[in-house]
Design a protein around this motif. Structure first.
Motif, PDB file in Angstrom:
ATOM      1  N   TYR A   1      -5.076   2.681 -10.878  1.00 29.78           N
ATOM      2  CA  TYR A   1      -5.386   1.530 -11.728  1.00 29.78           C
ATOM      3  C   TYR A   1      -6.821   1.056 -11.491  1.00 29.78           C
ATOM      4  N   GLU A   2      -7.224   1.012 -10.228  1.00 27.21           N
ATOM      5  CA  GLU A   2      -8.587   0.582  -9.921  1.00 27.21           C
ATOM      6  C   GLU A   2      -9.599   1.541 -10.540  1.00 27.21           C
ATOM      7  N   GLU A   3      -9.314   2.849 -10.460  1.00 25.90           N
ATOM      8  CA  GLU A   3     -10.203   3.822 -11.090  1.00 25.90           C
ATOM      9  C   GLU A   3     -10.266   3.601 -12.595  1.00 25.90           C
ATOM     10  N   ARG A   4      -9.106   3.396 -13.200  1.00 23.12           N
ATOM     11  CA  ARG A   4      -9.066   3.170 -14.642  1.00 23.12           C
ATOM     12  C   ARG A   4      -9.843   1.911 -15.018  1.00 23.12           C
ATOM     13  N   PHE A   5      -9.625   0.846 -14.248  1.00 20.76           N
ATOM     14  CA  PHE A   5     -10.321  -0.401 -14.538  1.00 20.76           C
ATOM     15  C   PHE A   5     -11.825  -0.238 -14.364  1.00 20.76           C
ATOM     16  N   SER A   6     -12.249   0.458 -13.311  1.00 21.36           N
ATOM     17  CA  SER A   6     -13.688   0.641 -13.121  1.00 21.36           C
ATOM     18  C   SER A   6     -14.259   1.529 -14.221  1.00 21.36           C
TER      19      SER A   6
ATOM     20  N   GLU B   1      -0.848   4.422  -7.036  1.00 15.94           N
ATOM     21  CA  GLU B   1      -0.890   3.830  -8.369  1.00 15.94           C
ATOM     22  C   GLU B   1      -1.986   2.776  -8.461  1.00 15.94           C
ATOM     23  N   MET B   2      -2.120   1.947  -7.429  1.00 16.32           N
ATOM     24  CA  MET B   2      -3.156   0.917  -7.446  1.00 16.32           C
ATOM     25  C   MET B   2      -4.533   1.565  -7.449  1.00 16.32           C
ATOM     26  N   GLY B   3      -4.689   2.640  -6.683  1.00 17.66           N
ATOM     27  CA  GLY B   3      -5.959   3.365  -6.697  1.00 17.66           C
ATOM     28  C   GLY B   3      -6.256   3.906  -8.079  1.00 17.66           C
TER      29      GLY B   3
ATOM     30  N   ASP C   1       0.827  -1.207   0.000  1.00 23.03           N
ATOM     31  CA  ASP C   1       0.000   0.000   0.000  1.00 23.03           C
ATOM     32  C   ASP C   1       0.860   1.256   0.000  1.00 23.03           C
TER      33      ASP C   1
ATOM     34  N   GLU D   1     -14.464  -0.628 -17.207  1.00 25.90           N
ATOM     35  CA  GLU D   1     -15.564  -1.566 -17.037  1.00 25.90           C
ATOM     36  C   GLU D   1     -16.902  -0.880 -17.316  1.00 25.90           C
TER      37      GLU D   1
END
Length: 178
Positions: A87-92, A83-85, A77, A95
């Protein structure tokens, strides 16, 4: 085999190649004192007790240390949190875009299938009307042919009778002369 006296006199030092963590564990403790008490400040080599307590899952302040898996998650974390946040935003977002595009495509396909279905029904109805019209025309033509054939048959029958009558009259006129 190592000399037990030597283990007692050499404290653990990460900079000394001949020292080991095992040598600090085997040091003589005062009677009635265990390794945890030694690590809590009751004596022993400085830092060695901390290492032992850390292996037992208890920190130098007596609080339980986080598990290895959770500390890895904390490090992850810290290193990759933002960056993971992202990426998660980008993926959502991807989607959601994919779902919207899929729904739009599904709707377009449905509309096109409905349109194709309507067109095929129109074509089928037009072909049905054309076939019915062709059948009616052919039925009329057949009836006309049948009527024409009957007329020709009747006419031919009358003509044959006339020829027979004329032939019989000609034969009758020829017979008395002989």
């Amino acid at each position: 085999m190592t000399d037990p006296g030597r283990n007692m006199s050499i404290p653990f030092s990460p900079t000394r190649p001949d020292s080991t963590l095992e040598s600090t564990r085997t040091q003589a403790l005062p009677e009635g004192q265990n390794e945890l008490e030694s690590s809590a400040g009751g004596g022993g080599a400085p830092g060695a007790g901390d290492m032992l307590a850390a292996e037992d899952g208890i920190g130098p302040d007596g609080e339980p240390l986080p598990r290895e898996g959770s500390s890895i998650e904390q490090i992850r974390d810290i290193l990759f949190g933002r960056e993971m946040g992202a990426y998660e935003e980008r993926f959502s977002l991807l989607e959601r875009r994919f779902q919207v595009a899929t729904e739009a495509l599904r709707q377009e396909i449905k509309e096109r299938l409905d349109s194709l279905d309507a067109h095929l029904r129109e074509v089928a109805d037009a072909l049905g009307r054309r076939i019915t019209h062709e059948r009616d025309i052919r039925s009329e033509s057949v009836e006309e042919l049948v009527t024409s054939i009957r007329q020709h048959r009747d006419s031919l029958g009358k003509r044959i009778e006339e020829v027979e009558t004329a032939a019989n009259e000609g034969v009758g006129a020829l017979r008395p002369r002989f």
